[in-house]
Design a protein around this motif. Structure first.
Motif, PDB file in Angstrom:
ATOM      1  N   SER A 180       0.842  -1.201   0.000  1.00  9.96           N
ATOM      2  CA  SER A 180       0.000   0.000   0.000  1.00  9.96           C
ATOM      3  C   SER A 180       0.872   1.244   0.000  1.00  9.96           C
ATOM      4  O   SER A 180       1.799   1.364   0.813  1.00  9.96           O
ATOM      5  CB  SER A 180      -0.897   0.015   1.244  1.00  9.96           C
ATOM      6  OG  SER A 180      -1.775  -1.090   1.234  1.00  9.96           O
ATOM      7  N   PRO A 181       0.622   2.188  -0.902  1.00 11.34           N
ATOM      8  CA  PRO A 181       1.401   3.433  -0.907  1.00 11.34           C
ATOM      9  C   PRO A 181       1.069   4.288   0.311  1.00 11.34           C
ATOM     10  O   PRO A 181      -0.013   4.193   0.888  1.00 11.34           O
ATOM     11  CB  PRO A 181       0.966   4.115  -2.201  1.00 11.34           C
ATOM     12  CG  PRO A 181      -0.407   3.579  -2.460  1.00 11.34           C
ATOM     13  CD  PRO A 181      -0.403   2.171  -1.959  1.00 11.34           C
ATOM     14  N   ILE A 182       2.007   5.117   0.696  1.00 14.06           N
ATOM     15  CA  ILE A 182       1.838   6.050   1.803  1.00 14.06           C
ATOM     16  C   ILE A 182       1.891   7.454   1.221  1.00 14.06           C
ATOM     17  O   ILE A 182       2.897   7.846   0.615  1.00 14.06           O
ATOM     18  CB  ILE A 182       2.940   5.873   2.858  1.00 14.06           C
ATOM     19  CG1 ILE A 182       2.928   4.442   3.413  1.00 14.06           C
ATOM     20  CG2 ILE A 182       2.772   6.896   3.986  1.00 14.06           C
ATOM     21  CD1 ILE A 182       4.145   4.119   4.257  1.00 14.06           C
ATOM     22  N   GLU A 183       0.833   8.219   1.387  1.00 14.68           N
ATOM     23  CA  GLU A 183       0.806   9.567   0.841  1.00 14.68           C
ATOM     24  C   GLU A 183       1.532  10.524   1.778  1.00 14.68           C
ATOM     25  O   GLU A 183       1.232  10.613   2.975  1.00 14.68           O
ATOM     26  CB  GLU A 183      -0.634  10.046   0.633  1.00 14.68           C
ATOM     27  CG  GLU A 183      -0.715  11.408  -0.036  1.00 14.68           C
ATOM     28  CD  GLU A 183      -2.143  11.844  -0.338  1.00 14.68           C
ATOM     29  OE1 GLU A 183      -2.306  12.860  -1.028  1.00 14.68           O
ATOM     30  OE2 GLU A 183      -3.091  11.177   0.133  1.00 14.68           O
ATOM     31  N   LEU A 184       2.519  11.240   1.233  1.00 13.97           N
ATOM     32  CA  LEU A 184       3.241  12.244   2.000  1.00 13.97           C
ATOM     33  C   LEU A 184       2.589  13.614   1.877  1.00 13.97           C
ATOM     34  O   LEU A 184       2.550  14.382   2.829  1.00 13.97           O
ATOM     35  CB  LEU A 184       4.690  12.339   1.512  1.00 13.97           C
ATOM     36  CG  LEU A 184       5.630  11.193   1.867  1.00 13.97           C
ATOM     37  CD1 LEU A 184       6.985  11.417   1.214  1.00 13.97           C
ATOM     38  CD2 LEU A 184       5.786  11.066   3.372  1.00 13.97           C
ATOM     39  N   ALA A 185       2.123  13.922   0.675  1.00 10.46           N
ATOM     40  CA  ALA A 185       1.488  15.205   0.368  1.00 10.46           C
ATOM     41  C   ALA A 185       0.818  15.040  -0.981  1.00 10.46           C
ATOM     42  O   ALA A 185       0.942  13.984  -1.619  1.00 10.46           O
ATOM     43  CB  ALA A 185       2.523  16.333   0.332  1.00 10.46           C
ATOM     44  N   GLN A 186       0.110  16.050  -1.419  1.00  9.24           N
ATOM     45  CA  GLN A 186      -0.503  15.964  -2.732  1.00  9.24           C
ATOM     46  C   GLN A 186       0.573  15.800  -3.806  1.00  9.24           C
ATOM     47  O   GLN A 186       1.469  16.633  -3.950  1.00  9.24           O
ATOM     48  CB  GLN A 186      -1.331  17.215  -3.026  1.00  9.24           C
ATOM     49  CG  GLN A 186      -2.113  17.138  -4.333  1.00  9.24           C
ATOM     50  CD  GLN A 186      -2.928  18.395  -4.598  1.00  9.24           C
ATOM     51  OE1 GLN A 186      -2.910  19.334  -3.806  1.00  9.24           O
ATOM     52  NE2 GLN A 186      -3.652  18.417  -5.703  1.00  9.24           N
ATOM     53  N   GLY A 187       0.522  14.688  -4.523  1.00 17.52           N
ATOM     54  CA  GLY A 187       1.512  14.418  -5.563  1.00 17.52           C
ATOM     55  C   GLY A 187       2.752  13.708  -5.086  1.00 17.52           C
ATOM     56  O   GLY A 187       3.667  13.477  -5.886  1.00 17.52           O
ATOM     57  N   ALA A 188       2.810  13.329  -3.801  1.00 16.57           N
ATOM     58  CA  ALA A 188       4.001  12.689  -3.237  1.00 16.57           C
ATOM     59  C   ALA A 188       3.615  11.425  -2.481  1.00 16.57           C
ATOM     60  O   ALA A 188       2.759  11.470  -1.594  1.00 16.57           O
ATOM     61  CB  ALA A 188       4.732  13.654  -2.306  1.00 16.57           C
ATOM     62  N   VAL A 189       4.244  10.301  -2.833  1.00 13.93           N
ATOM     63  CA  VAL A 189       3.922   9.030  -2.190  1.00 13.93           C
ATOM     64  C   VAL A 189       5.191   8.235  -1.925  1.00 13.93           C
ATOM     65  O   VAL A 189       6.206   8.385  -2.606  1.00 13.93           O
ATOM     66  CB  VAL A 189       2.956   8.172  -3.038  1.00 13.93           C
ATOM     67  CG1 VAL A 189       1.624   8.856  -3.229  1.00 13.93           C
ATOM     68  CG2 VAL A 189       3.572   7.821  -4.382  1.00 13.93           C
ATOM     69  N   VAL A 190       5.094   7.355  -0.918  1.00 14.48           N
ATOM     70  CA  VAL A 190       6.109   6.346  -0.656  1.00 14.48           C
ATOM     71  C   VAL A 190       5.551   5.000  -1.121  1.00 14.48           C
ATOM     72  O   VAL A 190       4.408   4.659  -0.811  1.00 14.48           O
ATOM     73  CB  VAL A 190       6.474   6.268   0.841  1.00 14.48           C
ATOM     74  CG1 VAL A 190       7.511   5.171   1.088  1.00 14.48           C
ATOM     75  CG2 VAL A 190       6.977   7.607   1.350  1.00 14.48           C
ATOM     76  N   LEU A 191       6.353   4.255  -1.860  1.00 14.43           N
ATOM     77  CA  LEU A 191       5.991   2.910  -2.309  1.00 14.43           C
ATOM     78  C   LEU A 191       6.854   1.922  -1.528  1.00 14.43           C
ATOM     79  O   LEU A 191       8.006   1.661  -1.882  1.00 14.43           O
ATOM     80  CB  LEU A 191       6.237   2.760  -3.812  1.00 14.43           C
ATOM     81  CG  LEU A 191       5.562   3.798  -4.716  1.00 14.43           C
ATOM     82  CD1 LEU A 191       6.036   3.631  -6.160  1.00 14.43           C
ATOM     83  CD2 LEU A 191       4.043   3.687  -4.630  1.00 14.43           C
ATOM     84  N   PRO A 192       6.312   1.381  -0.423  1.00 15.69           N
ATOM     85  CA  PRO A 192       7.130   0.513   0.436  1.00 15.69           C
ATOM     86  C   PRO A 192       7.561  -0.762  -0.283  1.00 15.69           C
ATOM     87  O   PRO A 192       6.775  -1.412  -0.968  1.00 15.69           O
ATOM     88  CB  PRO A 192       6.192   0.199   1.608  1.00 15.69           C
ATOM     89  CG  PRO A 192       5.157   1.274   1.594  1.00 15.69           C
ATOM     90  CD  PRO A 192       4.966   1.597   0.140  1.00 15.69           C
ATOM     91  N   ARG A 193       8.843  -1.089  -0.143  1.00 16.80           N
ATOM     92  CA  ARG A 193       9.420  -2.334  -0.659  1.00 16.80           C
ATOM     93  C   ARG A 193       9.085  -2.541  -2.130  1.00 16.80           C
ATOM     94  O   ARG A 193       8.846  -3.664  -2.570  1.00 16.80           O
ATOM     95  CB  ARG A 193       8.968  -3.523   0.189  1.00 16.80           C
ATOM     96  CG  ARG A 193       9.489  -3.466   1.616  1.00 16.80           C
ATOM     97  CD  ARG A 193       9.133  -4.697   2.410  1.00 16.80           C
ATOM     98  NE  ARG A 193       7.697  -4.867   2.580  1.00 16.80           N
ATOM     99  CZ  ARG A 193       6.959  -4.206   3.461  1.00 16.80           C
ATOM    100  NH1 ARG A 193       7.515  -3.285   4.231  1.00 16.80           N
ATOM    101  NH2 ARG A 193       5.663  -4.426   3.572  1.00 16.80           N
TER     102      ARG A 193
END
Length: 214
Positions: free
Chosen positions: A12-25
């Motif tokens: 599951s992606p983690i949203e940091l801000a609008q337009g910014a995400v973390v894609l774990p592993r």
């Protein structure tokens, strides 16, 4: 989100801000090919500690691959088509690098990502990057794709002003951060790397940052 072809397990992606995400592993089975490509790039263009325009030696070791590489010296921050240490062109962007960057960008909602430069940072224990923006590129309409390998790091992601509040997130081996659009010029930083030993990469963190430089 569909699973990455680099990893059979959907994350599951983690949203940091609008337009910014973390894609774990996000990086999975492609690790061996990334390691081989990294070794070839670093053999041709070794890590070096750049000097800032203010005369400070950066704690992070850096090198590049692609048609242009990010450099820093007394003249300022900029992209150069030649490695100033060797006078040669930077190594070509490996196919596995490009495939990973484009796949991660698409997973984050940025289809048809164009990149011509990959900055490779090597963090030993205690190395860090202070709060900054990535604004030396000509292709600011394209996102940034940042791949974490090796030791974990605390990543700080802020806003469009240096004084904006920041969010902290732990980035681990194989995590990918993608930011663009309204977040493209957000300030960000990496806290000092803590002591540890990664089973593949030893006592260090490597970071691959893909951008459209020119």
């Amino acid at each position: 989100m569909q699973s990455s072809f680099f990893d059979d397990i959907p994350q599951s992606p983690i949203e940091l801000a609008q337009g910014a995400v973390v894609l774990p592993r996000f990086v999975g089975d492609a690790m061996p090919s990334l390691y081989r490509a990294l070794k070839e790039v670093v053999t041709a263009a070794p890590f070096r500690h750049l000097i800032t325009p203010g005369g400070h030696k950066m704690s992070v070791g850096m090198t590049n691959c692609g048609s242009a590489g990010w450099v820093s010296d007394a003249s300022g921050y900029r992209y150069s088509k030649q490695d100033p240490m060797t006078g040669n062109q930077w190594p070509n962007l490996p196919d596995c690098f490009l495939e990973l960057a484009q796949s991660a960008a698409a997973a984050a909602g940025y289809a048809q990502f164009e990149t011509d430069a990959c900055l490779i940072n090597q963090y030993r224990v205690g190395a860090k990057l202070s709060m900054h923006q990535d604004r030396d590129e000509g292709g600011l309409e394209q996102p940034i794709v940042s791949v974490s390998l090796g030791l974990p790091a605390t990543f700080l992601f802020g806003g469009l002003e240096r004084t904006n509040p920041t969010r902290k997130i732990l980035l681990e081996h194989g995590d990918v951060v993608v930011w663009g659009g309204p977040s493209r010029l957000c300030f960000h930083a990496v806290n000092a790397i803590q002591s540890g030993v990664h089973p593949d990469l030893g006592p260090r963190r490597l970071n691959l940052t893909f951008r459209k430089a020119v």
